[in-house]
Design a protein around this motif. Structure first.
Motif, PDB file in Angstrom:
ATOM      1  N   GLN A 142      14.511   2.094  24.543  1.00 17.73           N
ATOM      2  CA  GLN A 142      13.466   1.115  24.272  1.00 17.73           C
ATOM      3  C   GLN A 142      14.070  -0.281  24.130  1.00 17.73           C
ATOM      4  O   GLN A 142      15.176  -0.447  23.638  1.00 17.73           O
ATOM      5  N   VAL A 143      13.328  -1.250  24.591  1.00 18.84           N
ATOM      6  CA  VAL A 143      13.705  -2.653  24.458  1.00 18.84           C
ATOM      7  C   VAL A 143      12.540  -3.372  23.796  1.00 18.84           C
ATOM      8  O   VAL A 143      11.398  -3.229  24.212  1.00 18.84           O
ATOM      9  N   GLN A 144      12.857  -4.127  22.770  1.00 23.11           N
ATOM     10  CA  GLN A 144      11.839  -4.940  22.115  1.00 23.11           C
ATOM     11  C   GLN A 144      12.035  -6.402  22.526  1.00 23.11           C
ATOM     12  O   GLN A 144      13.164  -6.907  22.535  1.00 23.11           O
ATOM     13  N   LEU A 145      10.940  -7.052  22.848  1.00 21.98           N
ATOM     14  CA  LEU A 145      10.972  -8.432  23.308  1.00 21.98           C
ATOM     15  C   LEU A 145      10.080  -9.286  22.419  1.00 21.98           C
ATOM     16  O   LEU A 145       8.931  -8.926  22.159  1.00 21.98           O
ATOM     17  N   VAL A 146      10.607 -10.412  21.965  1.00 24.66           N
ATOM     18  CA  VAL A 146       9.845 -11.322  21.107  1.00 24.66           C
ATOM     19  C   VAL A 146       9.920 -12.723  21.681  1.00 24.66           C
ATOM     20  O   VAL A 146      11.010 -13.310  21.771  1.00 24.66           O
ATOM     21  N   GLU A 147       8.761 -13.252  22.053  1.00 24.59           N
ATOM     22  CA  GLU A 147       8.683 -14.598  22.596  1.00 24.59           C
ATOM     23  C   GLU A 147       8.495 -15.627  21.486  1.00 24.59           C
ATOM     24  O   GLU A 147       7.914 -15.325  20.442  1.00 24.59           O
ATOM     25  N   SER A 148       8.947 -16.836  21.752  1.00 20.36           N
ATOM     26  CA  SER A 148       8.732 -17.954  20.842  1.00 20.36           C
ATOM     27  C   SER A 148       8.752 -19.242  21.640  1.00 20.36           C
ATOM     28  O   SER A 148       9.147 -19.251  22.814  1.00 20.36           O
ATOM     29  N   GLY A 149       8.327 -20.315  20.990  1.00 22.43           N
ATOM     30  CA  GLY A 149       8.391 -21.630  21.621  1.00 22.43           C
ATOM     31  C   GLY A 149       7.082 -22.149  22.177  1.00 22.43           C
ATOM     32  O   GLY A 149       7.023 -23.285  22.652  1.00 22.43           O
ATOM     33  N   GLY A 150       6.039 -21.341  22.114  1.00 19.32           N
ATOM     34  CA  GLY A 150       4.753 -21.827  22.586  1.00 19.32           C
ATOM     35  C   GLY A 150       4.169 -22.874  21.643  1.00 19.32           C
ATOM     36  O   GLY A 150       4.694 -23.126  20.562  1.00 19.32           O
ATOM     37  N   GLY A 151       3.099 -23.504  22.094  1.00 17.88           N
ATOM     38  CA  GLY A 151       2.446 -24.514  21.265  1.00 17.88           C
ATOM     39  C   GLY A 151       1.501 -25.364  22.070  1.00 17.88           C
ATOM     40  O   GLY A 151       1.143 -25.020  23.208  1.00 17.88           O
ATOM     41  N   LEU A 152       1.132 -26.475  21.480  1.00 21.94           N
ATOM     42  CA  LEU A 152       0.221 -27.429  22.103  1.00 21.94           C
ATOM     43  C   LEU A 152       1.012 -28.626  22.601  1.00 21.94           C
ATOM     44  O   LEU A 152       1.814 -29.202  21.858  1.00 21.94           O
ATOM     45  N   VAL A 153       0.786 -29.004  23.849  1.00 19.29           N
ATOM     46  CA  VAL A 153       1.499 -30.128  24.441  1.00 19.29           C
ATOM     47  C   VAL A 153       0.538 -30.893  25.339  1.00 19.29           C
ATOM     48  O   VAL A 153      -0.401 -30.317  25.891  1.00 19.29           O
ATOM     49  N   GLN A 154       0.766 -32.188  25.471  1.00 22.81           N
ATOM     50  CA  GLN A 154      -0.068 -32.997  26.353  1.00 22.81           C
ATOM     51  C   GLN A 154       0.355 -32.824  27.804  1.00 22.81           C
ATOM     52  O   GLN A 154       1.514 -32.484  28.096  1.00 22.81           O
ATOM     53  N   ALA A 155      -0.579 -33.055  28.692  1.00 24.95           N
ATOM     54  CA  ALA A 155      -0.280 -32.983  30.114  1.00 24.95           C
ATOM     55  C   ALA A 155       0.894 -33.914  30.447  1.00 24.95           C
ATOM     56  O   ALA A 155       0.971 -35.035  29.941  1.00 24.95           O
ATOM     57  N   GLY A 156       1.793 -33.403  31.272  1.00 21.87           N
ATOM     58  CA  GLY A 156       2.993 -34.146  31.612  1.00 21.87           C
ATOM     59  C   GLY A 156       4.173 -33.849  30.713  1.00 21.87           C
ATOM     60  O   GLY A 156       5.310 -34.240  31.017  1.00 21.87           O
TER      61      GLY A 156
END
Length: 119
Positions: free
Chosen positions: A1-15
């Motif tokens: 088994q491999v567990q994967l955890v994402e991070s770094g998402g959020g709200l950003v303006q276009a560009g």
């Protein structure tokens, strides 16, 4: 088994830019290709980018070529997605996934991280 955890998402303006990270744990000794997929509201999940275990080979969806860069640090068991020149159409939940090769269907999936691009 491999567990994967994402991070770094959020709200950003276009560009703007964001960098997503995906940390792997478990059977990280196996040589997995790593992928990023995304799913926008009301749409099917779609492929974004993939990188081979060695990092020597990559592939991208046409919609992100030239704007997104996938990379990995095997010593840290982490894969990254650098996203530049973001636009509202990039708004989605982004998923990290591990598979046996660059073109195979991933076997392991993370829970996803939300990316929202405002206009």
């Amino acid at each position: 088994q491999v567990q994967l955890v994402e991070s770094g998402g959020g709200l950003v303006q276009a560009g703007g830019s964001l960098r997503l990270s995906c940390a792997a744990s478990g059977r990280t000794g196996s040589r997995y290709a790593m992928n990023w997929f995304r799913q926008a509201p009301g749409k099917e999940r779609e492929f974004v980018a993939a990188i081979s275990w060695s990092g020597e080979s990559t592939r991208y969806a046409d919609s992100v070529k030239g704007r997104f860069t996938i990379s990995r640090d095997n010593a840290k068991n982490t894969v990254y997605l650098q996203m530049n020149s973001l636009n509202p159409e990039d708004t989605a939940v982004y998923y990290c996934a591990a598979g046996s090769s660059l073109y195979s269907t991933p076997k392991y999936w993370g829970q996803g991280t939300q990316v929202t691009v405002s206009s």
